[in-house]
Design an enzyme around this catalytic site. Sequence first.
Site, short mmCIF file in Angstrom:
data_model
loop_
_atom_site.label_atom_id
_atom_site.label_comp_id
_atom_site.label_asym_id
_atom_site.label_seq_id
_atom_site.Cartn_x
_atom_site.Cartn_y
_atom_site.Cartn_z
N LYS A 55 -3.30 16.44 1.73
CA LYS A 55 -3.97 15.36 1.00
C LYS A 55 -5.24 14.92 1.73
O LYS A 55 -6.30 14.78 1.14
CB LYS A 55 -3.03 14.15 0.87
CG LYS A 55 -3.72 12.88 0.41
CD LYS A 55 -2.77 11.73 0.24
CE LYS A 55 -2.56 10.89 1.47
NZ LYS A 55 -3.67 9.97 1.80
N ASN A 56 -5.11 14.73 3.05
CA ASN A 56 -6.23 14.15 3.79
C ASN A 56 -7.39 15.12 3.99
O ASN A 56 -8.45 14.73 4.48
CB ASN A 56 -5.75 13.60 5.14
CG ASN A 56 -4.92 12.34 4.94
OD1 ASN A 56 -4.80 11.83 3.82
ND2 ASN A 56 -4.33 11.83 6.03
N CYS A 80 -4.90 -3.48 2.52
CA CYS A 80 -3.92 -2.63 1.87
C CYS A 80 -2.55 -2.80 2.49
O CYS A 80 -2.35 -3.62 3.37
CB CYS A 80 -4.35 -1.18 1.92
SG CYS A 80 -3.86 -0.34 3.38
N ARG A 118 -7.89 -2.38 6.98
CA ARG A 118 -8.76 -1.23 6.71
C ARG A 118 -10.22 -1.62 6.46
O ARG A 118 -10.77 -1.37 5.38
CB ARG A 118 -8.22 -0.39 5.56
CG ARG A 118 -6.90 0.26 5.91
CD ARG A 118 -6.51 1.28 4.90
NE ARG A 118 -6.30 2.57 5.53
CZ ARG A 118 -5.70 3.60 4.95
NH1 ARG A 118 -5.26 3.51 3.73
NH2 ARG A 118 -5.53 4.72 5.58
N ILE A 158 -14.38 -1.35 6.74
CA ILE A 158 -15.22 -0.15 6.67
C ILE A 158 -16.53 -0.34 7.42
O ILE A 158 -17.53 0.30 7.14
CB ILE A 158 -15.47 0.28 5.21
CG1 ILE A 158 -16.14 -0.84 4.40
CG2 ILE A 158 -14.19 0.71 4.52
CD1 ILE A 158 -16.75 -0.32 3.09
N ASP A 159 -16.49 -1.28 8.41
CA ASP A 159 -17.71 -1.58 9.15
C ASP A 159 -18.29 -0.34 9.85
O ASP A 159 -19.51 -0.16 9.91
CB ASP A 159 -17.43 -2.69 10.17
CG ASP A 159 -16.23 -2.38 11.06
OD1 ASP A 159 -15.22 -1.85 10.53
OD2 ASP A 159 -16.29 -2.62 12.28
N LEU A 160 -17.44 0.55 10.35
CA LEU A 160 -17.94 1.72 11.07
C LEU A 160 -18.68 2.66 10.11
O LEU A 160 -19.69 3.26 10.47
CB LEU A 160 -16.80 2.48 11.76
CG LEU A 160 -16.01 1.67 12.81
CD1 LEU A 160 -14.83 2.49 13.34
CD2 LEU A 160 -16.92 1.27 13.97
N ASP A 203 0.70 8.40 10.76
CA ASP A 203 1.31 8.68 9.45
C ASP A 203 2.73 9.18 9.55
O ASP A 203 3.46 9.17 8.55
CB ASP A 203 0.46 9.70 8.69
CG ASP A 203 -0.81 9.10 8.13
OD1 ASP A 203 -0.91 7.86 8.13
OD2 ASP A 203 -1.69 9.85 7.70
N ILE A 256 -2.50 2.11 15.62
CA ILE A 256 -3.66 2.34 14.73
C ILE A 256 -3.75 1.27 13.63
O ILE A 256 -4.81 0.69 13.42
CB ILE A 256 -3.60 3.74 14.06
CG1 ILE A 256 -3.29 4.83 15.09
CG2 ILE A 256 -4.89 4.03 13.28
CD1 ILE A 256 -4.39 5.21 16.02
N ARG A 295 1.64 9.31 -4.24
CA ARG A 295 0.24 9.35 -3.82
C ARG A 295 0.01 10.51 -2.85
O ARG A 295 -1.09 11.03 -2.76
CB ARG A 295 -0.13 8.05 -3.08
CG ARG A 295 -0.43 6.87 -3.98
CD ARG A 295 -0.91 5.70 -3.13
NE ARG A 295 -1.81 6.19 -2.11
CZ ARG A 295 -1.81 5.80 -0.83
NH1 ARG A 295 -0.99 4.87 -0.41
NH2 ARG A 295 -2.65 6.31 0.03
C1 UD1 Z 1 -7.18 8.43 7.67
C2 UD1 Z 1 -6.05 9.02 6.86
C3 UD1 Z 1 -4.76 8.21 7.05
C4 UD1 Z 1 -4.45 8.06 8.53
C5 UD1 Z 1 -5.65 7.54 9.31
C6 UD1 Z 1 -5.43 7.53 10.81
C7 UD1 Z 1 -7.21 9.99 4.97
C8 UD1 Z 1 -7.46 9.97 3.51
N1 UD1 Z 1 -6.43 9.01 5.46
O1 UD1 Z 1 -7.41 7.11 7.15
O2 UD1 Z 1 -3.72 8.91 6.38
O3 UD1 Z 1 -3.38 7.17 8.69
O4 UD1 Z 1 -6.79 8.37 9.05
O5 UD1 Z 1 -5.09 8.77 11.27
O6 UD1 Z 1 -7.66 10.88 5.68
N2 UD1 Z 1 -11.31 1.14 11.25
C9 UD1 Z 1 -12.17 0.08 11.42
N3 UD1 Z 1 -13.40 0.15 10.80
C10 UD1 Z 1 -13.78 1.20 10.04
C11 UD1 Z 1 -12.88 2.27 9.87
C12 UD1 Z 1 -11.64 2.22 10.49
O7 UD1 Z 1 -11.87 -0.89 12.10
O8 UD1 Z 1 -14.89 1.18 9.51
C13 UD1 Z 1 -9.97 1.08 11.88
C14 UD1 Z 1 -8.85 1.03 10.82
O9 UD1 Z 1 -8.62 -0.29 10.39
C15 UD1 Z 1 -7.69 1.58 11.59
C16 UD1 Z 1 -8.34 2.64 12.48
O10 UD1 Z 1 -9.72 2.29 12.57
O11 UD1 Z 1 -7.12 0.59 12.40
C17 UD1 Z 1 -8.17 4.04 11.97
O12 UD1 Z 1 -8.76 4.18 10.73
P1 UD1 Z 1 -9.37 5.55 10.21
O13 UD1 Z 1 -9.26 6.61 11.24
O14 UD1 Z 1 -10.73 5.25 9.66
O15 UD1 Z 1 -8.39 5.89 9.02
P2 UD1 Z 1 -8.73 6.32 7.55
O16 UD1 Z 1 -9.88 7.26 7.54
O17 UD1 Z 1 -8.77 5.12 6.68
#
Ligand code: UD1
Length: 424
Positions: free
Chosen positions: A22-23, A116, A121, A123-125, A306, A328, A398
């Site tokens: 999926k990912n 969620c 989650r 998306i600042d990064l 996961d 995480i 999902r």
């Molecule tokens: C992806 C995977 C998800 C997995 C996760 C961690 C997909 C579709 N989903 O999710 O199954 O659990 O990686 O391995 O590939 N964060 C921030 N700011 C940001 C982005 C992330 O603070 O802009 C934090 C998140 O809140 C979280 C951590 O970074 O605590 C990891 O998130 P991230 O690696 O981005 O996970 P996803 O890409 O959402």
Amino acid sequence: MSSYVIEGGTRLTGECTVQGAKNSALPILAASLICDGTSVIKNCPRLLDVEATVKILGHLGCTVKREGNTVSVTSDNASEYVIPERLMREMRSSVIFLGAILARNKKVVLSTPGGCDIGLRPIDLHLEAMKKLGAEVREEYGNIECSAPEGLKGASVTLSFPSVGATENIMVAASTAKGTTTVINAAREPEISDLADFLNSCGAKISGAGQGTIVIEGVKRLTGTVHTVLPDRIAASTYMCAAAITGGEVKFNNIIPAHIGPEIELFEETGCRIFTDSRSLYLKAPERLKSVKLIRTMPYPGFPTDIGAPVAALLTKAKGTSVIIETIFENRFRYAGELIRLGAKIRVDGRMAVIEGVSRLHGVGVQATDLRGGAALMIAALSAEGESRITEIRHIERGYEGPEKILSALSAKIKRIDGEDGEE
Ligand code: UD1
């Protein structure tokens, strides 16, 4: 509301084939937006999240066709750059379209996917990275507008955390940017390498995927390709938990053991015997599983967040006490209460779960709280005495393709019940 009805206590035996990841499928489908011509994605699992991604592609103007597990995307007429909130909300990872739409149309409007079931989650990064690549970003009341009228420009981007989604957005956005982009502290998950393989096969110049520093030399255009999505390491480990908790013996095909090193170590620690070759794995469970001292989830190549929930379910039946620390996501243990209903002994304290193994679980009605938490309930129910009914299985669907079919083929007694309120 559909449900799974599981009569626990059957030992899983036989062979199964693991679905496509999926990912990987989600970012690759989104990336097909920036390719001319048609991209053909094979081994693309039938999942609600994939369907949600296909819907977004359709809304953006792509022509999408599915034949079995092959999805073809033709993006030549994709001029729409707004994703409406209703489509954003269908899937939390819809932010994966940010880089692709911006690269293609120089403008993107979408809403924040919001908090969620497993954490906030943010998306600042992602947004900081787009700014570094030259985009102007406006965020207001959950609405996000990014534009780069002159096109994106290569830059050096250092991530404060190796975010999977942010790394993917940068890779896609930078593929056709002017100049070279370097991502420092990039995520190293196998799905990142799969996305890079797809993009490179379309004509991108990405090196270092799978390592901490990724270099992307921008090219003028990408052209659709044929790509096979890699096997789903999370689904693989989930079914391994199902086999192990039932004292089973299962051969897994279409699995890459090199991608699940820490998980294999854990299964061995519980007393399972594991034999691998490059694309298959055989697992034989002991009569009684042993507990494990401490699992700490970490970014790849650490123990994946996961798989924490499925492993927690497995350890509810292990002899002794096990501890899981989640590093995480802040809200990953919501499923614990449902496991307790099945007879598990779990204490949750913030980001730590302490699991005291019991010799018996008993079947009851439980509710899936999120994707992996739902999978944990399936695993526990397979080893519980009597019948369990799992509701809210849309969470499970999902990310798992026909789990009832895979588990039935391994001799499990599981039925999927369709219907408004779980009636047949
Ligand atoms: C992806 C995977 C998800 C997995 C996760 C961690 C997909 C579709 N989903 O999710 O199954 O659990 O990686 O391995 O590939 N964060 C921030 N700011 C940001 C982005 C992330 O603070 O802009 C934090 C998140 O809140 C979280 C951590 O970074 O605590 C990891 O998130 P991230 O690696 O981005 O996970 P996803 O890409 O959402």
